[in-house]
Design a protein around this motif. Structure first.
Motif, short mmCIF file in Angstrom:
data_model
loop_
_atom_site.label_atom_id
_atom_site.label_comp_id
_atom_site.label_asym_id
_atom_site.label_seq_id
_atom_site.Cartn_x
_atom_site.Cartn_y
_atom_site.Cartn_z
N GLY A 121 0.82 -1.20 0.00
CA GLY A 121 0.00 0.00 0.00
C GLY A 121 0.86 1.25 0.00
O GLY A 121 2.09 1.17 -0.16
N LYS A 122 0.23 2.40 0.22
CA LYS A 122 0.93 3.68 0.27
C LYS A 122 0.55 4.42 1.55
O LYS A 122 -0.58 4.30 2.04
CB LYS A 122 0.57 4.54 -0.94
N ILE A 123 1.50 5.17 2.07
CA ILE A 123 1.20 5.99 3.25
C ILE A 123 0.25 7.11 2.84
O ILE A 123 0.56 7.93 1.98
CB ILE A 123 2.49 6.56 3.84
N LYS A 124 -0.91 7.08 3.48
CA LYS A 124 -1.93 8.08 3.15
C LYS A 124 -1.77 9.33 4.00
O LYS A 124 -1.96 10.46 3.52
CB LYS A 124 -3.32 7.47 3.35
N SER A 125 -1.41 9.12 5.28
CA SER A 125 -1.25 10.27 6.17
C SER A 125 -0.32 9.88 7.31
O SER A 125 -0.17 8.69 7.62
CB SER A 125 -2.61 10.72 6.74
N GLN B 259 -2.95 3.49 2.92
CA GLN B 259 -4.06 3.30 1.98
C GLN B 259 -3.90 1.97 1.26
O GLN B 259 -2.83 1.64 0.76
CB GLN B 259 -4.09 4.45 0.97
N ARG B 260 -4.97 1.20 1.23
CA ARG B 260 -4.96 -0.09 0.55
C ARG B 260 -5.94 -0.07 -0.60
O ARG B 260 -6.97 0.61 -0.55
CB ARG B 260 -5.32 -1.22 1.52
N ASP B 261 -5.65 -0.85 -1.65
CA ASP B 261 -6.53 -0.89 -2.81
C ASP B 261 -7.84 -1.57 -2.46
O ASP B 261 -7.85 -2.72 -1.98
CB ASP B 261 -5.87 -1.66 -3.97
N GLN B 262 -8.92 -0.85 -2.67
CA GLN B 262 -10.28 -1.37 -2.49
C GLN B 262 -10.53 -1.91 -1.07
O GLN B 262 -11.40 -2.74 -0.87
CB GLN B 262 -10.56 -2.48 -3.52
N GLU B 263 -9.75 -1.45 -0.11
CA GLU B 263 -9.96 -1.87 1.27
C GLU B 263 -9.81 -0.66 2.19
O GLU B 263 -9.27 0.38 1.79
CB GLU B 263 -8.95 -2.97 1.67
N LYS B 264 -10.26 -0.82 3.41
CA LYS B 264 -10.20 0.27 4.38
C LYS B 264 -8.76 0.55 4.78
O LYS B 264 -7.94 -0.36 4.87
CB LYS B 264 -11.03 -0.12 5.61
N HIS C 15 13.92 7.36 12.09
CA HIS C 15 14.51 8.69 12.19
C HIS C 15 14.30 9.47 10.89
O HIS C 15 14.46 10.68 10.84
CB HIS C 15 16.01 8.59 12.50
N ILE C 16 13.96 8.70 9.83
CA ILE C 16 13.57 9.37 8.57
C ILE C 16 12.05 9.38 8.53
O ILE C 16 11.41 8.34 8.48
CB ILE C 16 14.13 8.62 7.35
N GLU C 17 11.51 10.56 8.54
CA GLU C 17 10.05 10.71 8.65
C GLU C 17 9.35 10.10 7.44
O GLU C 17 9.72 10.34 6.30
CB GLU C 17 9.68 12.18 8.77
N PRO C 18 8.29 9.25 7.68
CA PRO C 18 7.51 8.71 6.58
C PRO C 18 6.86 9.82 5.78
O PRO C 18 6.43 10.84 6.33
CB PRO C 18 6.46 7.84 7.28
N LYS C 19 6.80 9.63 4.49
CA LYS C 19 6.23 10.63 3.60
C LYS C 19 4.95 10.12 2.98
O LYS C 19 4.82 8.93 2.69
CB LYS C 19 7.24 10.99 2.51
N VAL C 20 4.02 11.01 2.76
CA VAL C 20 2.75 10.66 2.12
C VAL C 20 3.04 10.18 0.70
O VAL C 20 3.81 10.82 -0.04
CB VAL C 20 1.79 11.86 2.12
N GLY C 21 2.42 9.06 0.31
CA GLY C 21 2.64 8.51 -1.02
C GLY C 21 3.76 7.48 -1.08
O GLY C 21 3.98 6.87 -2.13
N GLU C 22 4.48 7.31 0.04
CA GLU C 22 5.59 6.35 0.07
C GLU C 22 5.05 4.92 0.01
O GLU C 22 4.11 4.57 0.72
CB GLU C 22 6.41 6.55 1.34
N ASN C 23 5.62 4.09 -0.87
CA ASN C 23 5.19 2.70 -1.01
C ASN C 23 5.77 1.86 0.11
O ASN C 23 6.97 1.95 0.43
CB ASN C 23 5.64 2.12 -2.35
#
Length: 238
Positions: A5-9, A20-25, A38-46
């Motif tokens: 999935g991808k980081i949504k927030s 965020q998951r495809d077709q799932e909650k 220590h490296i902050e997750p970014k939105v959209g990161e796989n």
């Protein structure tokens, strides 16, 4: 089973977010379950993750950050000057090393197999050589037996009167006529030769053979002066 999935927030202050998951909650994750946090997750990161249950709720765990590059310190590189290597490059390097080990092991196995095959061939060659030698010895023994059987034991009666005189002398001839006794050595010399059509001195291999041919075989041409001594010059019998 891993899901993708991808980081949504992501809430930096509270240290959690949603994937965020495809077709799932969307599924919850916490920064403590994220490697290299220590490296902050970014939105959209796989990302890739497992789903686990905690306190009656599902969340993401064992998260793998697919887009994150890993800083790898190579030999002779300072901490202030790291070389950035992607995960795919690391995997490629590992595969290359593993392939080299596999090829080395295969090469050793092939060498051992070839060595064993060569040893087996050598053993077979030695056995065949030994067998051929035995067959040749047996063949020669059969030939000798056949010749002896064909020649038989020459009896004194089989010699002409002149042959007896030439072979044993006049005095010995009388003794032979009375006792039919001969010297064992002379008998052995006579019995090993056979008339086979040879007529000349150059065809003789020994003086005894020449004497045998002269006294027992027809049409020989080895005693020109007819003194009963064949091939005088060839064998030094002057």
């Amino acid at each position: 089973m891993f899901h993708e999935g991808k980081i949504k927030s992501y809430n930096t202050e509270r240290g959690f977010g949603f994937i965020q998951r495809d077709q799932e909650k969307d599924i919850f994750f916490h920064i403590t379950d994220v490697p290299s946090r220590h490296i902050e997750p970014k939105v959209g990161e796989n990302v890739k993750y497992l789903i686990v249950e905690e306190n009656g709720k599902f969340k993401a765990d064992n998260i793998v950050r697919l887009d994150l590059k890993q800083n790898v310190m190579l030999p002779n590189q300072s901490k202030n000057n790291p070389i950035t290597v992607s995960k795919s490059q690391l995997n490629k390097t590992n595969l290359t090393g593993n392939s080299s080990k596999i090829f080395t092991i295969i090469g050793l196995i092939v060498i051992v197999i070839l060595s064993f095959m060569l040893y087996e061939k050598y053993q077979q060659y030695q056995e065949q050589k030994k067998q051929r030698l035995q067959e040749l010895m047996q063949k020669n023994e059969n030939i000798v037996k056949g010749q002896r059987k064909a020649l038989g034991d020459f009896q004194s009666e089989g010699l002409s009167e002149q042959g007896r005189k030439n072979l044993y002398g006049d005095s010995a001839t009388n003794t032979l006529n009375n006792t039919d006794m001969r010297e064992p050595v002379q008998k052995q010399v006579i019995s090993q030769f056979k008339c086979d059509g040879r007529q000349h001195c150059t065809q003789m291999r020994s003086y005894d053979e020449a004497v045998f041919f002269l006294r027992n075989c027809p049409d020989t041409k080895m005693d020109g002066d007819r003194d009963g001594i064949p091939c005088e010059q060839q064998f030094g019998r002057h």
